[in-house]
Each structure stands twice: as structure tokens, then as C-alpha cells.
Design an enzyme around this catalytic site. Sequence first.
Site, PDB file in Angstrom:
ATOM      1  CD  GLN A 199      -1.722   2.202   2.229  1.00  0.00           C
ATOM      2  OE1 GLN A 199      -1.112   2.356   2.814  1.00  0.00           O
ATOM      3  NE2 GLN A 199      -2.785   3.306   2.119  1.00  0.00           N
ATOM      4  CE1 TYR A 201      -0.265   8.189   4.999  1.00  0.00           C
ATOM      5  CE2 TYR A 201      -1.442   6.758   3.677  1.00  0.00           C
ATOM      6  CZ  TYR A 201      -0.911   8.055   4.469  1.00  0.00           C
ATOM      7  OH  TYR A 201      -1.765   9.107   4.309  1.00  0.00           O
ATOM      8  CE  LYS A 202       1.844  -0.761   4.857  1.00  0.00           C
ATOM      9  NZ  LYS A 202       0.655   0.186   4.626  1.00  0.00           N
ATOM     10  CB  VAL A 203       9.515   0.496   2.442  1.00  0.00           C
ATOM     11  CG1 VAL A 203      11.019   0.421   1.838  1.00  0.00           C
ATOM     12  CG2 VAL A 203       9.711   0.822   4.254  1.00  0.00           C
TER      13      VAL A 203
END
Length: 418
Positions: A199, A201-203
Site C-alpha cells: 500500500q 504508505y509502505k516502503v
Amino acid sequence: MLAKYGGTPVRTKAWVPTFISSEEFDEKEKEYLLNVLQKKRVFRFYSKGLDDSESVKLEKLYGERTNSRYALAVNAGTSALVSALVGAGIGPGDEVIVPGYTFIATAAAVLIARAVPVIVEIDDTLTMDPAAFEAAITPHTKAVIPVHMRGIPCQMDEIMRIARKYHLLVIEDVAQANGGSYKGTALGGIGDAGCFSFQQYKVVTSGEGGMMVTNNPSIHARASIYHDCAMRFWGVDNPGSVDSFPGENYRMSEIQAALGLAQSSRIDEVINKLRKAKRSIVEALRSIEGIQLQRVPDPEGDVSYKLAFYLPDNETASTFSELLVAEGIPNGTIHNNGFADRHIYANWDYILAKRGASGTDTPWTCSSYKGNVHYSKDMCPETLKLLGRAISISLHQNMTEEDCWDAVEAIRKVAGHM
């Protein structure tokens, strides 16, 4: 003088970007996505070109990264957790232990698998407290989900020792720690299964998307069946030793996979930059009195996109946070939703109320469940206490030495006046 009271703020420029992943978008993402469009093949299991699937390539990459024999690309991190749980045979009548600080999806996935989540305390690592985990085990416990929260690896030696002692399955939630490690082993490759999220917001991002990895052929076969109700019809190689059963549709598209591949190709480069920035800040903060740095079980494995430290109490943390913002360093606390409500068990309304999708049949009331788990907003007081006195600052791979120095100077300035 502090900026809030008329002094000059340490920093007047904007702080770091919100997203790590999408800030890296460049020609590589365009190339990988255009390749899918040019092939005119966006459905993974289209009979032509199965071996050239972008999803297969992404699975291979994560299998290699985590030293796992099997990997399954899915459409979300939640789907990865559900598939892993069902793949592991978790279902009605079972309890699964989860930490009180994690995205609500961790506990929701347990409910979707028709099992009951048991919520336990975190400790000063802001990840699951191993002692609380062991204390919560009952005859109904079948698994535990340690969550590597905000890039910090859990205390996996202790968790694995306890799990093996009681013959429990370990499903790692790596949604917020893609690329991290624990004592040299990639997160996700330590337990019986590991689950990732892509998603935004992930790295690493593919917009939405997820991955499950495992070395257990039965978990992989069952997860594959569950992630696609028509899995047996696509002509792919799937172990025949597992009988088919009803599933969902959690398939990853080739477009998601292509974006995830492009992003994942640079994950180590991004994390190395993050670690360098965090290391310089942490070293400088060690000499500042009045703050307690978050304990990190393995600093070398920290993904390093968050810096957290504690103040003596809630009131001090709230005041410190406001003064730090005035100095030009945005930060998150439980008081300003910086530790987002959806990540704190006390705000998981439908779980605390034992409210399922059906009003008459829930994992708590089904005839298979013989336990009697209790929930309340104050059931994990240490978790609330730790989050109440914690401050978190977002870091970014593009931080300069000036950015790092500004953070240190602002913290030092505020601490000196508290």
C-alpha cells in the site's frame, strides 16, 4: 528562547515528504508498466505467457529475499494475512495472539479467518511483549502474529522460542517493515509465514497489493486455493495433495506486480539511506538528558523510517510535541493522532464490541469456540502508557545532513527548556 514564545525556530523549511515509496517513482516504473500494457496481458492467469507473468517475477524476488521456497502475490496486505491464516489451518474455535499496537487489519484478518484475536501488551520496543504473549496462551491458542511495527523488528528469538515451546504457528506481519531483518535474517522469513503490504504508505508500493511467503508447502497450497476460488482451473502448478475448498478473489493484477517489481528493485538502496540518516540522529540524541530512545531489538535490521523516543509522562510528551512543532519539526503522538487511532487497540470498536459481519454468528459465538476472551479499552495499560509518552518523527531517504541536524538541534533545544 523557544519559538512558541517568540524565539527563532530551528527550522523554517518544510519537513520530509509523506511517502517513501512514491517519491522514488521514475522512468523504471514507467518502463515496467508500459511493458505490461504492450503485452496486453493484465490478468495474471491468462493462459498465454504464464511463465512471463510479472506476478511470478515478484513472487520469485520475495522468495529469494526471504529465503522462502514459496511466495504468493495477492491484492493487499490484509489478503496476505488472511491467506496465511487459512493456509495454516487457522479457523473456527482457534485463538490468535496479536499486539495492541498494530494496524487494525492484523486483528481483522484473524476474524475473517473465523478465529478469535487475543490482544496483548507491547513493550518499549513498541512491538509485542514476549512475556505478555506467553501469558496469554490458552488451550485454544493456535498462532501468534508478531508485527514488525514502523520498521522495527520484533524480538523474534524470544517469540520463536515461546511459540515452539507451545507448538504455535508464527505468522509475521511485515507490512510496515519491508526490507528489514533480524540478526541477519530477512523479516518474513523467520516464522512459519510472512506477510507484506504494498500500500502507498509502505516502503514499497504498488498502490495496493501484498505478498505471503512460507517454506511450508501445505500453507502455500491452501493459501493459493483460498486466494482464488477458481485456482484449480488456471492450469498452474499447485500441489495436488491439498483438497480444494471455497476461496476468495485476492489475485494480484499484472499492473500491480509490475509497479511492485520496479519499486522492490531499489529497496536496499532506499533503506541504506534511511539507516544512515537515523543512525546519525540517534547517536546525537544519546547525550540529551530527559528523553529515552525507543529500544530497537536489532538496530542493524531497523528499516529506519521512524524515530521514536519517550518523555517521562503523557503531559510532558504532549507539551514537548507542541514545542517541537513550533521549532519546525512535525511529530506524532497519541495526543495528535500521530500514533493513528486505527493502530491502537482501544479504538478497534467492532473488535472490542465482539461485533461481526453477522449478528447471529461470529467467531466469538460459533459453536466451535470454547474460550471466553475479554476485551476492554483499558485491557493493555502498558501499551497506552508507552504510546502516551512517546513521540515519533518521520524520516526519509532524501534527508540531508542539514535535515538531520535540524531534528537534533530542535530536540536538544526543547529538552533544554523542559
